[in-house]
Design an enzyme around this catalytic site. Structure first.
Site, PDB file in Angstrom:
ATOM      1  N   GLU A 127     -26.890   2.245  24.744  1.00 17.32           N
ATOM      2  CA  GLU A 127     -25.708   1.326  25.076  1.00 17.32           C
ATOM      3  C   GLU A 127     -24.542   2.338  25.436  1.00 17.32           C
ATOM      4  OE1 GLU A 127     -22.787  -0.840  21.866  1.00 17.32           O
ATOM      5  OE2 GLU A 127     -24.359   0.303  21.227  1.00 17.32           O
ATOM      6  N   GLY A 267     -21.055   8.438  17.668  1.00 14.80           N
ATOM      7  CA  GLY A 267     -21.374   9.031  16.337  1.00 14.80           C
ATOM      8  C   GLY A 267     -22.754   8.606  16.018  1.00 14.80           C
ATOM      9  N   ALA A 268     -23.243   7.435  16.448  1.00 12.22           N
ATOM     10  CA  ALA A 268     -24.530   7.156  15.957  1.00 12.22           C
ATOM     11  C   ALA A 268     -24.708   5.823  16.642  1.00 12.22           C
ATOM     12  CB  ALA A 268     -24.643   6.904  14.552  1.00 12.22           C
ATOM     13  N   MET A 269     -26.155   5.308  16.742  1.00 13.82           N
ATOM     14  CA  MET A 269     -26.642   4.233  17.497  1.00 13.82           C
ATOM     15  C   MET A 269     -27.585   3.447  16.604  1.00 13.82           C
ATOM     16  SD  MET A 269     -26.374   2.254  20.243  1.00 13.82           S
ATOM     17  CE  MET A 269     -27.245   0.921  20.374  1.00 13.82           C
ATOM     18  N   ASN A 271     -30.067   1.483  17.214  1.00 14.30           N
ATOM     19  CA  ASN A 271     -31.218   0.971  17.845  1.00 14.30           C
ATOM     20  C   ASN A 271     -32.209   0.411  16.796  1.00 14.30           C
ATOM     21  OD1 ASN A 271     -30.576   3.003  20.255  1.00 14.30           O
ATOM     22  ND2 ASN A 271     -31.006   4.349  18.629  1.00 14.30           N
ATOM     23  N   HIS A 303     -22.568   1.524   8.565  1.00 15.45           N
ATOM     24  CA  HIS A 303     -22.363   0.725   9.529  1.00 15.45           C
ATOM     25  C   HIS A 303     -23.571   0.860  10.511  1.00 15.45           C
ATOM     26  CE1 HIS A 303     -19.706   0.040  12.994  1.00 15.45           C
ATOM     27  NE2 HIS A 303     -20.548   0.246  13.795  1.00 15.45           N
ATOM     28  N   GLU A 304     -24.203   1.692  10.852  1.00 10.91           N
ATOM     29  CA  GLU A 304     -25.304   1.503  11.607  1.00 10.91           C
ATOM     30  C   GLU A 304     -26.608   0.601  10.918  1.00 10.91           C
ATOM     31  OE1 GLU A 304     -24.485   2.344  14.665  1.00 10.91           O
ATOM     32  OE2 GLU A 304     -23.261   3.475  14.166  1.00 10.91           O
ATOM     33  N   HIS A 307     -25.416  -3.180  11.306  1.00 11.93           N
ATOM     34  CA  HIS A 307     -25.761  -3.677  12.649  1.00 11.93           C
ATOM     35  C   HIS A 307     -27.351  -4.340  12.805  1.00 11.93           C
ATOM     36  CE1 HIS A 307     -22.380  -2.900  15.436  1.00 11.93           C
ATOM     37  NE2 HIS A 307     -22.733  -1.581  15.330  1.00 11.93           N
ATOM     38  N   GLU A 326     -19.079  -5.160  17.026  1.00 10.11           N
ATOM     39  CA  GLU A 326     -18.587  -3.854  16.329  1.00 10.11           C
ATOM     40  C   GLU A 326     -17.268  -4.129  15.430  1.00 10.11           C
ATOM     41  OE1 GLU A 326     -19.453  -1.163  16.569  1.00 10.11           O
ATOM     42  OE2 GLU A 326     -21.117  -1.317  18.346  1.00 10.11           O
TER      43      GLU A 326
END
Length: 876
Positions: A127, A267-269, A271, A303-304, A307, A326
């Site tokens: 991303e 920070g993080a993703m 996927n 948060h992740e 998502h 987001e």
């Protein structure tokens, strides 16, 4: 170099000509190269009206094409064209399979986008547009495909091979190599693809969903960090349960994985099924992690995970819709943290960030709506506006609709758009359809940039008992938007009588939601015996600046009697800011600075009220930051802000020394460390008291700080004492602790980052020289974004009195660093630029020097798109 021709506009959006039904990938990882083979099954998009459209693929300019074939037949070079990042294949049939082989060099990928190496471990960050560094692909979020991925590597060196979805097959090949195949049954865009290969260990647990499904949970890290993963696992399980209970969302795969990576731009993703995390957002242990970092881990893990639905199952149609996923997800993780910890403290922390940094962004050259109209480099729009202001817009919808209707709207949104790539309009439409409310005016929040400003006034008619509260709204001009239409926003208001009791309002409660829709509007309250003190914007019900002519006495009254935690904190901020402005005016006149006795009285009352939450006491008694004071100023006098804030801190320390000492002693925590809300509250107030005592710079206060440093069993207390000593005038003690702290923690990268950050933010003279020396320290690695942010980022953004040195040395330093990073890691370079972008708000002498630094960067002939966009807009 001019990048103006590369501007991308929302108005130019067109549906993809071809849809991608299946993506089959094979990665062959070798020491000197990686071969990527992809098989892509395309079908003509029925929504595309173009006659015989060509296939458009995207691939980074450095991507090496090895082979290209259509339906099993190699394509001649004349059958395709490649220019920049675009590859065009003309004359394709209605449905077909395209096979692509590329060669990439992850070990040379310093941009940390696509596939790269992090301390010998392969990992990805796709991303927003990283996948095009891996292979040629329709790399856009509205092209969603089912993925099957096989990863092959040396088994001894890379025993763990991970990708999205569920593992479906594995095996060994000759020469000590092995492979694993992963299958993700849910269509996703390429930006959610992930791959990890390395020598990793893990902890695991299980989660049983509300419908009874068993989900395997694994968190991976290097072996040395295995003892720092348990808190992230507990946070994950709490988030999974919360999402089921609050939003009705269950996890959908058989396995959920997180991997800790040290070299990571973000920070993080999120996927799908395989979240890649910056180590700073997943590793946590009492001896190495502060309270704030524990809370960050919990919030980012949540948060992740959230998502998975608000971003993965329903994703954004194009990158202009980034806040769709987001903003909604930040709102969701904020509510999770509020439910898990202190709701009021969480709200105050979020508002402080918004007011300090996002409001400044709104007022600067990169100002943009939460749904931008154009961009040159999408990475520049992963901003506080998109994330934090986007979350506030979602919060306002929840406030206007009420919790029940908001939940109904989110259910409809997920049900209606599951498996689709959609827009912010689709989100708002689901809320409208579920609630029956018209939100057409409200949608201006998505298209208008800037921070609205509200001006309140009131009138009380004693004869009739009628109280009228009037409000006018305006929004300043921003780049490309000189005129703004009125917003629709909720105003949460309470009224407090002279006896300190709250007035019961028309809705039978003590807080009423007023809906502001006009440029000027009045609201009438009947049946009052006296003129009340208004408690405005309770809970910070709209992301705006607001003013009301409060007297100091009224602000102190609100500090004492307001039952809304945010409003009480805000009253304290307004009181102190007003006094600081008076002190700055006195300084400019050459008058001696004096501490108002009223402020001492107000602070003493809060400090000695044992009925108050210690966490809120700490927030109320923390002076406004230099960054917030700078944001409020029309012309920023860095030296005046710093001097007045230091004076006020020292004067309050002296005036309340016995109370600070009593508070410090009263809030010692006993027993083993715990990151629960109550323990954090006591530590926060205790360490605030210590910071005031250290402002006295007495031998007694130094002894107290040194004792805390030596006896601490947790990083929160150790780092608080360490930072206070290092930033003090006790040079011998500071040098001693700097050496001792590094010696203790030199093998803990995240702790060493704090060691860098504390030195970078030391306000004493000579900071730049110290930072330059630390750039040569063996522990500093210029390739690591965490190190860059800790040292360079903190000095330039947080150490304002030294960065803004009158000779411009800080500006020249940042310009030099940006030019060094421009090609190495453009994303990080553009984000470090922020302290220079607000140059127009400073006095002329500093404006000249800051502009020269920007022009020095602009003169570079090979600027990345990331850096060019920020610098060119700053100089416009």
């Amino acid at each position: 170099m001019s990048q103006s021709a590369n501007v991308i506009y929302l108005k130019d959006y067109k549906v993809p000509a071809y849809l991608l039904e299946q993506t089959t990938l094979k990665f062959e990882l070798y020491p000197t190269e990686t071969l990527v083979s992809s098989s892509l099954s395309f079908v003509r998009n029925p929504e595309c009206t173009e006659h015989n459209p060509a296939l458009t693929l995207l691939g980074h300019e450095d991507l090496e094409l090895v082979a290209l074939s259509l339906n099993g037949k190699a394509l001649a070079e004349s059958a395709w064209q490649r220019e920049g990042e675009t590859m065009i294949v003309a004359g394709v049939p209605e449905s077909f399979t395209l096979d692509v082989v590329t060669r990439i060099l992850p070990q040379e990928n310093t941009a940390l986008e696509g596939l790269y190496l992090s301390d010998g471990m392969y990992c990805t960050q796709c991303e927003a547009e990283g996948f095009r560094r891996i292979t040629f692909y329709p790399d856009r979020p509205d092209v969603m495909s089912v993925f099957t991925t096989t990863v092959e590597a040396d088994q001894a060196q890379f025993p763990v091979l991970l990708s999205n979805g569920n593992p479906v097959a594995s095996g060994q090949t000759e020469n000590g190599r092995h492979w694993v195949t992963w299958e993700d049954p849910f269509p996703k865009p390429a930006y959610l693809f992930a791959l990890v290969a390395g020598d990793l260990t893990h902890i695991e647990d299980h989660f049983t969903t509300a419908s009874g499904r068993d989900v395997l949970l694994r968190i991976y890290a290097e072996a040395k960090d295995l003892d720092k993963l348990e808190y992230a696992m507990e946070s994950l399980k709490r988030a999974m349960r919360w999402d089921e209970e609050v939003y009705g969302r269950e996890y959908d795969l058989d396995i959920y994985m997180i991997v800790a990576v040290d070299f990571f731009n973000m920070g993080a993703m999120e996927n799908k099924g395989l979240n890649v995390f910056n180590t700073s957002c997943v590793l946590a242990h009492p001896s190495t992690t502060t309270d704030a970092a524990f809370q960050r881990v919990e919030g980012v893990v949540a948060h992740e995970y959230f998502h998975n639905w608000s971003g993965n199952r329903v994703t954004c149609r194009d990158w202009f819709q980034l806040s769709l996923k987001e903003g909604f997800t930040v709102f969701r993780d904020a509510e999770f943290s509020a439910d898990t910890n202190s709701r009021t403290v969480k709200r105050v922390e979020d508002v402080a960030l918004l007011r300090t940094a996002q409001f400044a962004e709104d007022a600067g050259p990169m100002s943009h709506p939460i749904r931008p109209e154009s961009f040159i480099e999408i990475s520049n729009f992963y901003t506080l506006t998109v994330y934090e202001k986007g979350a506030e817009v979602v919060r306002m919808i929840r406030t206007l609709l009420g919790e029940a209707m908001f939940r109904k709207g989110s259910d409809l949104y997920f049900e209606r758009h599951d498996g689709q790539a959609v827009t912010t309009d689709d989100f708002v439409k689901a809320m409208e359809d579920a609630s029956g409310r018209d939100l057409s005016q409200f949608k201006r929040w998505y298209s208008q940039a800037g921070t609205p400003e509200l001006t309140f006034s009131d009138h009380f008619d004693a004869a009739s008992g009628r109280y009228t509260l009037s409000v006018a709204q305006r929004c300043p001009a921003t780049p490309g938007q000189p005129e703004k239409l009125p917003y629709h926003m909720p105003l949460a208001v309470g009224l407090i009588g002279a006896d300190g009791q709250e007035v019961t309002l028309d809705n039978g409660a003590t807080t009423q939601i007023l809906e502001l829709t006009d440029s000027e509007q009045s609201f009438v309250f009947e049946g009052l015996a006296e003129k009340p003190v208004p408690s405005l914007l309770r809970g910070f019900s709209a992301p705006v600046k607001f003013s009301y002519p409060y007297t100091q006495a009224q602000l102190m009254f609100l500090m004492a009697h307001d039952t809304d935690g945010f409003a009480r904190w805000d009253a304290s901020q307004q009181l102190v800011v007003g006094i600081m402005h008076q002190l700055m005016a006195a300084r400019e006149q050459g008058d001696a600075l004096q501490l108002p006795e009223d402020l001492v009285t107000a602070f003493r009352a809060v400090l000695t009220d044992t009925q108050l939450d210690p966490a809120m006491v700490a927030k109320v008694l923390t002076l406004p930051s230099e960054a917030y004071l700078a944001e409020l100023a029309s012309c920023i006098d860095v030296d005046a802000i710093h001097e007045v804030r230091c004076f006020l801190r020292s004067a309050l320390a002296e005036a309340l020394e016995p109370e600070w000492l009593a508070t410090y002693n009263a809030h010692q925590t006993v027993g083993s460390y715990s990151p629960d809300a109550e323990s954090i509250a006591h530590r926060s107030l205790k360490n605030l008291a210590l910071s005031y005592l250290m402002a006295l710079e007495t031998d007694a206060s130094l002894t107290l700080a040194m004792q805390q440093y030596e006896s601490s069993d947790n990083m929160t207390d150790m780092q608080a004492a360490f930072s206070l000593v290092v930033h003090s005038g006790f040079s011998e003690a500071a040098a001693q602790l700097l050496g001792d702290f590094y010696q203790r923690w030199q093998n803990e990268s995240l702790v060493v980052n704090q060691w860098f950050a504390i030195q970078a933010t030391d306000p004493k003279p000579g900071a730049l020289a110290r930072v330059k020396a630390l750039l040569q320290h063996p522990a500093f690695d210029r390739r690591n974004p965490n190190k860059l942010r800790a040292l360079i980022g903190n000095f330039c953004a947080q150490n304002k009195v030294n960065f803004h040195a009158a000779d411009g040395s800080g500006y020249n330093f940042l310009a030099e660093q940006i030019l060094l990073l421009n090609q190495q890691n453009p994303q990080v370079a553009s984000r470090l630029l922020t302290p220079l972008t607000g140059w127009k708000k400073y006095p002329e002498n500093r404006q000249i020097l800051m502009k020269q630094a920007l022009e020095q960067i602009m003169a570079c002939k090979d600027l990345s798109k990331d850096v060019y966009e920020v610098v060119s807009k700053s100089l416009a």
